[in-house]
Design a protein around this motif. Sequence first.
Motif, mmCIF file in Angstrom:
data_model
loop_
_atom_site.group_PDB
_atom_site.id
_atom_site.type_symbol
_atom_site.label_atom_id
_atom_site.label_comp_id
_atom_site.label_asym_id
_atom_site.label_seq_id
_atom_site.Cartn_x
_atom_site.Cartn_y
_atom_site.Cartn_z
ATOM 1 N N GLU A 67 0.807 -1.231 0.000
ATOM 2 C CA GLU A 67 0.000 0.000 0.000
ATOM 3 C C GLU A 67 0.842 1.285 0.000
ATOM 4 O O GLU A 67 0.520 2.243 -0.683
ATOM 5 C CB GLU A 67 -0.945 0.042 1.208
ATOM 6 C CG GLU A 67 -2.155 -0.848 1.053
ATOM 7 C CD GLU A 67 -2.281 -1.805 2.212
ATOM 8 O OE1 GLU A 67 -2.081 -1.373 3.358
ATOM 9 O OE2 GLU A 67 -2.561 -3.002 1.978
ATOM 10 N N LEU A 68 1.918 1.249 0.760
ATOM 11 C CA LEU A 68 2.716 2.479 0.877
ATOM 12 C C LEU A 68 3.597 2.731 -0.337
ATOM 13 O O LEU A 68 4.160 3.804 -0.486
ATOM 14 C CB LEU A 68 3.594 2.422 2.138
ATOM 15 C CG LEU A 68 2.876 2.269 3.481
ATOM 16 C CD1 LEU A 68 3.886 2.110 4.619
ATOM 17 C CD2 LEU A 68 1.979 3.474 3.737
ATOM 18 N N GLY A 69 3.737 1.712 -1.184
ATOM 19 C CA GLY A 69 4.633 1.864 -2.338
ATOM 20 C C GLY A 69 6.076 1.650 -1.930
ATOM 21 O O GLY A 69 6.358 0.974 -0.945
ATOM 22 N N MET A 70 6.991 2.269 -2.685
ATOM 23 C CA MET A 70 8.415 2.081 -2.430
ATOM 24 C C MET A 70 8.855 2.880 -1.208
ATOM 25 O O MET A 70 8.861 4.113 -1.241
ATOM 26 C CB MET A 70 9.200 2.518 -3.672
ATOM 27 C CG MET A 70 10.637 2.061 -3.688
ATOM 28 S SD MET A 70 10.800 0.282 -3.888
ATOM 29 C CE MET A 70 11.015 0.156 -5.662
ATOM 30 N N VAL A 71 9.194 2.210 -0.132
ATOM 31 C CA VAL A 71 9.620 2.895 1.094
ATOM 32 C C VAL A 71 11.142 3.020 1.078
ATOM 33 O O VAL A 71 11.846 2.025 0.947
ATOM 34 C CB VAL A 71 9.170 2.114 2.356
ATOM 35 C CG1 VAL A 71 9.459 2.918 3.615
ATOM 36 C CG2 VAL A 71 7.698 1.743 2.274
ATOM 37 N N PRO A 72 11.668 4.249 1.196
ATOM 38 C CA PRO A 72 13.131 4.415 1.179
ATOM 39 C C PRO A 72 13.750 3.927 2.499
ATOM 40 O O PRO A 72 13.094 3.957 3.538
ATOM 41 C CB PRO A 72 13.321 5.927 1.017
ATOM 42 C CG PRO A 72 12.056 6.538 1.524
ATOM 43 C CD PRO A 72 10.964 5.537 1.296
ATOM 44 N N PRO A 73 15.005 3.483 2.453
ATOM 45 C CA PRO A 73 15.645 2.893 3.639
ATOM 46 C C PRO A 73 15.677 3.813 4.857
ATOM 47 O O PRO A 73 15.586 3.337 5.981
ATOM 48 C CB PRO A 73 17.058 2.548 3.173
ATOM 49 C CG PRO A 73 17.229 3.173 1.845
ATOM 50 C CD PRO A 73 15.876 3.430 1.293
ATOM 51 N N ILE A 74 15.792 5.108 4.621
ATOM 52 C CA ILE A 74 15.839 6.056 5.730
ATOM 53 C C ILE A 74 14.597 5.919 6.609
ATOM 54 O O ILE A 74 14.623 6.201 7.797
ATOM 55 C CB ILE A 74 15.998 7.511 5.198
ATOM 56 C CG1 ILE A 74 16.138 8.544 6.318
ATOM 57 C CG2 ILE A 74 14.895 7.914 4.278
ATOM 58 C CD1 ILE A 74 17.539 8.656 6.817
ATOM 59 N N GLN A 75 13.492 5.436 6.020
ATOM 60 C CA GLN A 75 12.249 5.293 6.783
ATOM 61 C C GLN A 75 12.094 3.961 7.498
ATOM 62 O O GLN A 75 11.158 3.784 8.273
ATOM 63 C CB GLN A 75 11.041 5.530 5.863
ATOM 64 C CG GLN A 75 10.841 7.004 5.562
ATOM 65 C CD GLN A 75 9.723 7.240 4.571
ATOM 66 O OE1 GLN A 75 8.778 6.465 4.479
ATOM 67 N NE2 GLN A 75 9.834 8.305 3.795
ATOM 68 N N PHE A 76 12.993 3.005 7.230
ATOM 69 C CA PHE A 76 12.828 1.752 7.977
ATOM 70 C C PHE A 76 14.129 1.145 8.513
ATOM 71 O O PHE A 76 14.092 0.320 9.416
ATOM 72 C CB PHE A 76 12.047 0.719 7.157
ATOM 73 C CG PHE A 76 12.722 0.269 5.886
ATOM 74 C CD1 PHE A 76 12.557 0.957 4.707
ATOM 75 C CD2 PHE A 76 13.518 -0.875 5.889
ATOM 76 C CE1 PHE A 76 13.173 0.541 3.543
ATOM 77 C CE2 PHE A 76 14.129 -1.309 4.724
ATOM 78 C CZ PHE A 76 13.954 -0.593 3.538
ATOM 79 N N ILE A 77 15.282 1.557 7.992
ATOM 80 C CA ILE A 77 16.543 0.988 8.504
ATOM 81 C C ILE A 77 16.783 1.362 9.986
ATOM 82 O O ILE A 77 17.074 0.471 10.794
ATOM 83 C CB ILE A 77 17.748 1.396 7.624
ATOM 84 C CG1 ILE A 77 17.674 0.718 6.251
ATOM 85 C CG2 ILE A 77 19.076 1.062 8.301
ATOM 86 C CD1 ILE A 77 18.023 -0.755 6.212
ATOM 87 N N PRO A 78 16.599 2.640 10.368
ATOM 88 C CA PRO A 78 16.803 2.969 11.788
ATOM 89 C C PRO A 78 15.888 2.157 12.710
ATOM 90 O O PRO A 78 16.319 1.659 13.743
ATOM 91 C CB PRO A 78 16.479 4.464 11.849
ATOM 92 C CG PRO A 78 16.742 4.954 10.466
ATOM 93 C CD PRO A 78 16.327 3.839 9.556
ATOM 94 N N MET A 79 14.622 2.013 12.295
ATOM 95 C CA MET A 79 13.669 1.231 13.085
ATOM 96 C C MET A 79 14.095 -0.244 13.111
ATOM 97 O O MET A 79 14.031 -0.903 14.149
ATOM 98 C CB MET A 79 12.278 1.411 12.451
ATOM 99 C CG MET A 79 11.173 0.590 13.037
ATOM 100 S SD MET A 79 10.995 -0.964 12.169
ATOM 101 C CE MET A 79 10.128 -0.425 10.704
ATOM 102 N N ALA A 80 14.570 -0.747 11.976
ATOM 103 C CA ALA A 80 15.017 -2.148 11.920
ATOM 104 C C ALA A 80 16.239 -2.360 12.820
ATOM 105 O O ALA A 80 16.408 -3.431 13.403
ATOM 106 C CB ALA A 80 15.341 -2.538 10.476
ATOM 107 N N GLU A 81 17.074 -1.326 12.930
ATOM 108 C CA GLU A 81 18.253 -1.436 13.797
ATOM 109 C C GLU A 81 17.829 -1.468 15.266
ATOM 110 O O GLU A 81 18.337 -2.267 16.046
ATOM 111 C CB GLU A 81 19.218 -0.266 13.532
ATOM 112 C CG GLU A 81 19.942 -0.439 12.209
ATOM 113 C CD GLU A 81 20.856 0.724 11.843
ATOM 114 O OE1 GLU A 81 20.560 1.876 12.244
ATOM 115 O OE2 GLU A 81 21.864 0.478 11.155
ATOM 116 N N ASP A 82 16.867 -0.618 15.630
ATOM 117 C CA ASP A 82 16.408 -0.574 17.025
ATOM 118 C C ASP A 82 15.700 -1.864 17.429
ATOM 119 O O ASP A 82 15.810 -2.307 18.563
ATOM 120 C CB ASP A 82 15.445 0.604 17.244
ATOM 121 C CG ASP A 82 16.160 1.937 17.143
ATOM 122 O OD1 ASP A 82 17.407 1.952 17.198
ATOM 123 O OD2 ASP A 82 15.467 2.968 16.999
ATOM 124 N N SER A 83 14.948 -2.441 16.503
ATOM 125 C CA SER A 83 14.120 -3.593 16.849
ATOM 126 C C SER A 83 14.847 -4.924 16.672
ATOM 127 O O SER A 83 14.333 -5.954 17.077
ATOM 128 C CB SER A 83 12.865 -3.597 15.971
ATOM 129 O OG SER A 83 13.248 -3.725 14.611
#
Length: 277
Positions: A67-83
């Motif tokens: 749904e969100l389309g192409m999500v750039p890494p800046i929007q999920f890499i930091p969260m992936a690092e924290d989690s």
Amino acid sequence: AKQNGRNNYQFFVPEMNARAMQRLQLESALRLGIDRGELVLHFQPQQHMESGRIIACEALVRWQHPELGMVPPIQFIPMAEDSGLILPLGEWVLREACRQQVIWKNQGIHLTMAINIAALQFQQADFVERVAGILAETGAVAADIELEITESALLASTETLIGRLNQLRALGLSLALDDFGTGYSCLAYLKRLPIERLKIDRSFVKDLPGDTEDAAIASATLSMARDLGMMVTAEGVENEAQREWLLQRKCTLCQGYLISPPRPAGTLTEWLRKEMS
Ligand code: C2E
Ligand code: CA
Ligand code: CA
Ligand code: CA
């Protein structure tokens, strides 16, 4: 709390940080997305400045959300690092990038594949074994793979971490220090690291050659790297003036929109065929 969930709900929701909520949703969506194959890699070519030849590319992950389309890494890499999600994600990137390197090599397109490694990934006690396993599984040759490790991941350059870098070198992999200059680190640690390449961060390249401070930092990085026997990649090169400036100062590789944006494998294959013919 469960019994009067409705009351609690109404009581707590306004108190809840909307961003924390959003983040939780994003995190579970990413968890699912990894399993559902929603991640894709794009590849950005790296040009050898002196010869003009494309000799490497960097794998950059994207998340193709339904749904969100192409999500750039800046929007999920930091969260992936924290989690901690960066571990399965990073493992997927490693495998997929190695796989693509082998596909291209079999088509006569020989590129070194540069792969980003997150701090948490590199800190895993069995990281070297994992990398060796992926090389064996994909048939990639260690000498064709370069790992980009951020300066911040090596800030605490303990014996264990340096030992791990040496093990990776012993396997035949190349190592690059990513985002160089952004970690506020003491330069003395550089001589202890078995690393053959520095990547000058885009923030220092962006305003070259006009910005005096950035020019001083980039210049100093290039001459220090030369004295330490290291190669340098400049990232974020967008115009001819920047390329010319870097070439004059013997920068080894350049990467940026001036050469090519990151592209999906298929598109890059066509682009490379034209470039190489
Ligand atoms: P990075 O490692 O510094 O990657 C370079 C970023 O600069 C990429 O952004 C790239 O698309 C962008 N870029 C390249 N050339 C230019 C240019 O000429 N101008 C401008 N304005 N930008 C340029 P991207 O793909 O959005 O990735 C952002 C960051 O996300 C990366 O920065 C890296 O830190 C992280 N990342 C991406 N893929 C991975 C991955 O697979 N694993 C890990 N751990 N991190 C990743
Ligand atoms: Ca990088
Ligand atoms: Ca960077
Ligand atoms: Ca400035």
